[in-house]
Design an enzyme around this catalytic site. Structure first.
Site, PDB file in Angstrom:
ATOM      1  N   ARG A  43      52.391 -11.767  36.352  1.00 56.09           N
ATOM      2  CA  ARG A  43      51.094 -11.173  35.975  1.00 56.09           C
ATOM      3  C   ARG A  43      50.636 -10.246  37.100  1.00 56.09           C
ATOM      4  NH1 ARG A  43      48.730 -16.743  34.838  1.00 56.09           N
ATOM      5  NH2 ARG A  43      50.179 -17.235  33.169  1.00 56.09           N
ATOM      6  N   THR A  50      50.049 -15.834  28.951  1.00 56.59           N
ATOM      7  CA  THR A  50      48.703 -15.638  29.506  1.00 56.59           C
ATOM      8  C   THR A  50      48.275 -16.909  30.246  1.00 56.59           C
ATOM      9  OG1 THR A  50      47.605 -16.568  27.566  1.00 56.59           O
ATOM     10  CG2 THR A  50      48.060 -14.198  27.511  1.00 56.59           C
ATOM     11  N   GLU A  92      47.297 -19.542  27.773  1.00 58.41           N
ATOM     12  CA  GLU A  92      48.443 -20.277  27.215  1.00 58.41           C
ATOM     13  C   GLU A  92      48.959 -21.300  28.215  1.00 58.41           C
ATOM     14  OE1 GLU A  92      51.441 -17.786  24.662  1.00 58.41           O
ATOM     15  OE2 GLU A  92      50.649 -16.488  26.223  1.00 58.41           O
ATOM     16  N   GLU A  93      49.030 -20.883  29.478  1.00 62.78           N
ATOM     17  CA  GLU A  93      49.554 -21.770  30.518  1.00 62.78           C
ATOM     18  C   GLU A  93      48.713 -23.047  30.600  1.00 62.78           C
ATOM     19  OE1 GLU A  93      49.811 -19.660  34.193  1.00 62.78           O
ATOM     20  OE2 GLU A  93      51.026 -21.190  35.178  1.00 62.78           O
ATOM     21  N   GLY A  94      47.390 -22.874  30.537  1.00 63.36           N
ATOM     22  CA  GLY A  94      46.501 -24.030  30.574  1.00 63.36           C
ATOM     23  C   GLY A  94      46.664 -24.883  29.323  1.00 63.36           C
TER      24      GLY A  94
END
Ligand SMILES: Nc1ccn([C@@H]2O[C@H](COP(=O)(O)OP(=O)(O)OP(=O)(O)O)[C@@H](O)[C@H]2O)c(=O)n1
Ligand SMILES: [Ca+2]
Length: 494
Positions: free
Chosen positions: A124, A159, A162-164
């Site tokens: 990122r 994103t 999404e990771e969380g």
């Protein structure tokens, strides 16, 4: 006696019938031989890449907790974003672990095994610095994965949201928090069983995700899930630049001066020294805005090992002065009140594990004491005690400990809610992290509604069959003893 003969034969047939019924029930419901499926997810993190291989029985695809991690292969070297000057080599770096996957997964399953690559905060940041180079790195890893015998499904930068979300799904899936008892035996079908919040500390970003009953005031932080027939209102936030390595850069950049070549740093043990190139320090978009143009090319960090001073310095990287919502964690980011238990993994776990604070619940005060004691140790002593550990990790445990305490404090953890945090590396043999949740979602393994299932498990069914058979036998025996008393018993009564 003449009357007892046919009754006895009838009884024998009855018993034989029950035995036959039980045998048929057991055989008919015997679980079929397992048809195993495999899946591969590459976690292309900012500091390193890991290849995870998962396996699960095909018939139980929609059950919860059936997918298991069979292997984690750590890719040699740094994360894929570190290949920005030689993107082609990013793909090559994955080859050894992909070969290992070839050996582990049976050849007959290769073609049907999906492979996903998800890149996180390192990529990122690279995309922010130079999106063309980021695309080249992705194209390079894609090339390697396409040439593997597996079913390549894509390589992308996921994103922070999404990771969380996937980290939260992973831990709750592994903890078995999504499905509870069979609906037949669920006394309170509407009861809301607890889920666990997820705290992930990477090298370049950190995520906090938990179910909240409160109104989530900012849309970006709100997720709504329907999983296994239940709805979840989830809060999540990913702080880019607040992973452990980027936070350290921020902290260094905040104390840089235009002149001094040496920088006394309380977050490193006394006697520790490290040379840092300022060009490298400022190469990250997280700190590029803090650049001091007159800074020397190289600075030397000299550790002074002081917990309190380190804490003061770490606090300078958080902005707590503005909040346009009813409440914020830091940097003006909305956060509702903490709710429920939390599982803290990746660097939260690595650091606490190093400090031997993960085995049982330790109070917040003892954690602070332990970090303080560690920071005050001379570097020579730290090295003597834990020389096997990579110097990069070892030298940063004082900073990391202080950073974790500051971060969790800003999230709202205090002496009492600290007890709600469990620092976990693995759950039932699978690593806590976003990869499993990502694969479960992309392979549609988590249904929105509860899948129809027989009310009883195989074991329960067989058990009940046997129980009722024995019960019938008992009734038969009782009837026989009552209505056709054998001679011996009649004698006893007379
Ligand atoms: N035994 C270990 C392993 C890793 N680390 C550090 O822990 C941090 C986070 O590691 P990891 O979770 O692997 O981060 P990434 O996934 O690479 O980063 P991100 O999620 O931000 O992309 C890194 O600073 C790494 O140096 C550590 O202190 N001790
Ligand atoms: Ca990570």
């Amino acid at each position: 006696m003449e009357q007892e003969g046919p009754l006895f034969i009838l009884g024998v047939f009855f018993v034989l019938g029950i035995v036959a019924l039980t045998v048929v029930a057991v055989l008919q419901n015997k679980p079929l031989p397992e048809n195993l499926k495999y899946g591969i997810v590459l976690d292309a993190g900012s500091s390193h890449t890991s290849v995870y291989i998962y396996r699960w029985p095909a018939e139980k695809e929609n059950d919860t907790g059936v997918v298991q991690q069979v292997e984690e292969c750590k890719v040699e070297g740094n994360g894929i974003s570190s290949y920005h000057e030689k993107p082609v080599e990013a793909g090559l770096s994955l080859q050894a672990c992909m070969n290992k996957a070839r050996d582990i997964i049976p050849v007959s399953k290769h073609k049907e095994t999906p492979v996903y690559l998800g890149a996180t905060a390192g990529m990122r940041l690279l995309r922010l610095t130079n999106s063309r180079v980021a695309d080249e790195v992705l194209a390079s890893v894609e090339n390697t994965l396409r040439s593997s015998p597996f079913d390549f499904q894509g390589a992308r930068i996921i994103t922070g949201q999404e990771e969380g979300a996937y980290g939260w799904i992973t831990i709750n899936y592994l903890l078995g928090n999504f499905i509870h008892s069979s609906p037949w035996f669920n006394i309170m079908p509407n009861s809301k069983e607890g889920t666990s919040g997820a705290l992930d500390l990477g090298g370049a970003s950190t995520q906090i995700t938990f179910v909240s009953d409160e109104n989530i005031e900012s849309q970006d932080n709100s997720l709504r899930f329907r999983l296994y027939g239940k709805s979840y209102n989830v809060y999540t936030h990913s702080f880019l630049c607040y992973g452990k390595d980027q936070a350290l850069r921020l902290q260094l950049a905040n104390t840089m001066t235009g002149q001094n070549i040496t920088l006394l740093d309380p977050c490193f043990n006394s006697g520790y020294m490290r040379n840092v190139s300022t060009a490298d320090l400022y190469s990250s978009p997280c700190v590029s805005g803090l650049r001091i143009l007159t800074a020397p090319q190289t600075i030397q960090i000299q550790g002074t090992g002081n917990y309190q001073l380190c804490k003061n310095k770490v606090q300078t990287i958080f902005n707590v002065s503005h909040c346009s919502y009813s409440r914020c964690s830091f940097n003006g980011i909305f956060q509702p009140g903490l709710q429920g238990e939390f599982g803290a993994f990746s660097a939260f776990y690595f650091v606490m594990d190093f400090l031997k604070l993960t085995k049982e619940k330790v109070s917040l005060d003892s954690v602070k004491d332990t970090v303080e004691r560690h920071c005050s140790k001379p570097w020579a002593e730290v090295k003597r005690e834990s020389g096997r550990i990579k110097e990069k990790y070892l030298s940063e445990y004082c900073f990391s400990g202080v950073y974790i305490l500051s971060l969790l404090d800003l999230y709202g953890f205090n002496s009492s809610s600290w007890e709600d945090i469990t620092f976990l590396g693995k759950i039932h043999g699978s690593d806590a992290g976003w990869t499993l949740g990502y694969m479960l979602n992309l392979t549609n393994m988590i249904p929105a509604e509860l899948p129809p299932s027989p009310p009883l498990s195989h074991g329960g069914y067989v058990g009940l069959m046997v129980f009722f058979s024995v019960f019938l036998l008992f009734i038969l025996l009782t009837c026989w003893l009552t209505f056709r008393k054998p001679k011996c018993l009649q004698k006893g009564i007379i």
